[in-house]
Every structure is written in structure tokens, then in C-alpha cells.
Design a protein around this motif. Structure first.
Motif, mmCIF file in Angstrom:
data_model
loop_
_atom_site.group_PDB
_atom_site.id
_atom_site.type_symbol
_atom_site.label_atom_id
_atom_site.label_comp_id
_atom_site.label_asym_id
_atom_site.label_seq_id
_atom_site.Cartn_x
_atom_site.Cartn_y
_atom_site.Cartn_z
ATOM 1 N N ALA A 27 79.110 24.441 96.432
ATOM 2 C CA ALA A 27 78.730 23.698 97.633
ATOM 3 C C ALA A 27 79.186 24.445 98.886
ATOM 4 O O ALA A 27 78.511 24.427 99.913
ATOM 5 C CB ALA A 27 79.324 22.303 97.593
ATOM 6 N N GLU A 28 80.349 25.124 98.819
ATOM 7 C CA GLU A 28 80.865 25.865 99.966
ATOM 8 C C GLU A 28 80.136 27.190 100.163
ATOM 9 O O GLU A 28 79.924 27.630 101.282
ATOM 10 C CB GLU A 28 82.364 26.158 99.802
ATOM 11 C CG GLU A 28 83.245 24.937 99.693
ATOM 12 C CD GLU A 28 83.267 24.353 98.284
ATOM 13 O OE1 GLU A 28 83.205 25.119 97.314
ATOM 14 O OE2 GLU A 28 83.335 23.116 98.171
ATOM 15 N N CYS A 29 79.785 27.839 99.055
ATOM 16 C CA CYS A 29 79.120 29.141 99.114
ATOM 17 C C CYS A 29 77.964 29.157 98.113
ATOM 18 O O CYS A 29 78.121 29.615 96.979
ATOM 19 C CB CYS A 29 80.122 30.247 98.822
ATOM 20 S SG CYS A 29 79.474 31.887 99.080
ATOM 21 N N PRO A 30 76.796 28.628 98.497
ATOM 22 C CA PRO A 30 75.673 28.542 97.559
ATOM 23 C C PRO A 30 75.063 29.906 97.254
ATOM 24 O O PRO A 30 75.392 30.912 97.879
ATOM 25 C CB PRO A 30 74.686 27.629 98.268
ATOM 26 C CG PRO A 30 75.037 27.708 99.691
ATOM 27 C CD PRO A 30 76.484 28.031 99.782
ATOM 28 N N ILE A 46 70.682 27.660 96.502
ATOM 29 C CA ILE A 46 70.941 26.751 95.386
ATOM 30 C C ILE A 46 72.430 26.469 95.260
ATOM 31 O O ILE A 46 73.252 27.393 95.314
ATOM 32 C CB ILE A 46 70.428 27.367 94.066
ATOM 33 C CG1 ILE A 46 68.942 27.705 94.178
ATOM 34 C CG2 ILE A 46 70.691 26.442 92.890
ATOM 35 C CD1 ILE A 46 68.424 28.599 93.088
ATOM 36 N N ASP A 47 72.768 25.204 95.062
ATOM 37 C CA ASP A 47 74.122 24.781 94.706
ATOM 38 C C ASP A 47 74.132 24.555 93.197
ATOM 39 O O ASP A 47 73.597 23.561 92.713
ATOM 40 C CB ASP A 47 74.486 23.499 95.460
ATOM 41 C CG ASP A 47 75.840 22.935 95.070
ATOM 42 O OD1 ASP A 47 76.568 23.595 94.295
ATOM 43 O OD2 ASP A 47 76.164 21.830 95.542
ATOM 44 N N LYS A 52 71.326 21.543 92.641
ATOM 45 C CA LYS A 52 70.452 21.139 93.732
ATOM 46 C C LYS A 52 69.976 22.359 94.507
ATOM 47 O O LYS A 52 70.728 23.291 94.758
ATOM 48 C CB LYS A 52 71.182 20.210 94.699
ATOM 49 C CG LYS A 52 71.401 18.829 94.168
ATOM 50 C CD LYS A 52 71.862 17.911 95.255
ATOM 51 C CE LYS A 52 71.984 16.508 94.709
ATOM 52 N NZ LYS A 52 72.405 15.574 95.741
ATOM 53 N N SER A 53 68.711 22.299 94.888
ATOM 54 C CA SER A 53 68.160 23.296 95.785
ATOM 55 C C SER A 53 68.355 22.790 97.208
ATOM 56 O O SER A 53 67.897 21.699 97.558
ATOM 57 C CB SER A 53 66.670 23.500 95.486
ATOM 58 O OG SER A 53 66.110 24.364 96.424
ATOM 59 N N LEU A 54 69.055 23.573 98.030
ATOM 60 C CA LEU A 54 69.378 23.141 99.385
ATOM 61 C C LEU A 54 68.295 23.546 100.391
ATOM 62 O O LEU A 54 68.089 22.858 101.390
ATOM 63 C CB LEU A 54 70.723 23.727 99.809
ATOM 64 C CG LEU A 54 71.890 23.428 98.846
ATOM 65 C CD1 LEU A 54 73.134 24.164 99.294
ATOM 66 C CD2 LEU A 54 72.141 21.937 98.765
ATOM 67 N N ALA A 55 67.623 24.664 100.136
ATOM 68 C CA ALA A 55 66.569 25.134 101.043
ATOM 69 C C ALA A 55 65.677 26.108 100.297
ATOM 70 O O ALA A 55 66.118 26.785 99.367
ATOM 71 C CB ALA A 55 67.182 25.811 102.261
#
Length: 123
Positions: A27-30, A46-47, A52-55
Motif C-alpha cells: 500500500a505504501e509502495c505499489p 497495483i497493491d 487491488k488495482s489503484l490506477a
């Protein structure tokens, strides 16, 4: 598909699997993952801890094609890197782990990475 083409694809998949053992997005460094085809590219943040795909941005998007269709594929890759960096910044992501997907760090993959760095991402 010829035997040589199959071997090339299998080798890329093996390289990607080997690298993915150590490259993990948190979460801190995807993780900034790159997918490349003959004509298009996709960049995704991606996290992996939360799956989860963040963007995500792709050269197949209508907005992207409307702006950058006349550029070369390498220039488009650089613009893709700039766009993913802009989206990441808006979501509060400063640094990522770069996952080149088993592709050689050359040409379009390198241009995407340089564009993301110019956009402010650290990796």
C-alpha cells in the motif's frame, strides 16, 4: 506460431515469474506493472497485499488515441508514463516498484519508465 516465437514468449513468462518472486507492491509502495503488445501498452499501479488495482492507463483508450495517435509508439509510451505518474500523484502515491513484466528494459518499456520518472514517480 513458430517454435522460435513460442520459445520467446515462454522465456519472457519465465523471466517475469522469476522477478515477481521479489517484486511485490504494498500500500505504501505499489507496483507499476507494464504490459506490451506489438501496437499498444498498458501501465497499471497495483497493491499486491490487498489485490487491488489503484490506477491504469492504456494506449487503447479513446482519450489517449485522440491526443497522441499521430506519435510514434515510443513517444506514446513516454506520454503513458507521464499520465500514470499524474494519476498516481493525484492519489497520493509518491514511489513505486517498477515491474517490467519480463520485457527488456529498452525502447518502449524504457520510455514509459522515463516518462513516469519525469512525471514525479520515484523508483
Amino acid at each position: 506460431m513458430t517454435a522460435i516465437a513460442k520459445k520467446r514468449i515462454q522465456s519472457r513468462i519465465a523471466r517475469h515469474a522469476r522477478v515477481r518472486k521479489s517484486v511485490v507492491g504494498t500500500a505504501e509502495c505499489p507496483r507499476l506493472a507494464v504490459r506490451r503488445s506489438l501496437s499498444h501498452m498498458v501501465a497499471q499501479i497495483i497493491d499486491d497485499e490487498n489485490n487491488k488495482s489503484l490506477a491504469q492507463v492504456a494506449t487503447t483508450a479513446k482519450e489517449f488515441q485522440g491526443k497522441f495517435a499521430e506519435m510514434t509508439k515510443t513517444e506514446q509510451a513516454k506520454q503513458l508514463g507521464l499520465q500514470i505518474a499524474e494519476i498516481a500523484k493525484s492519489k497520493g502515491i509518491e514511489s513505486v516498484v517498477f515491474d517490467r513484466g519480463g520485457y527488456i528494459y529498452h525502447g518502449r518499456v524504457q520510455a514509459l519508465a522515463e516518462g513516469a520518472r519525469e512525471g514525479g514517480l520515484k523508483f
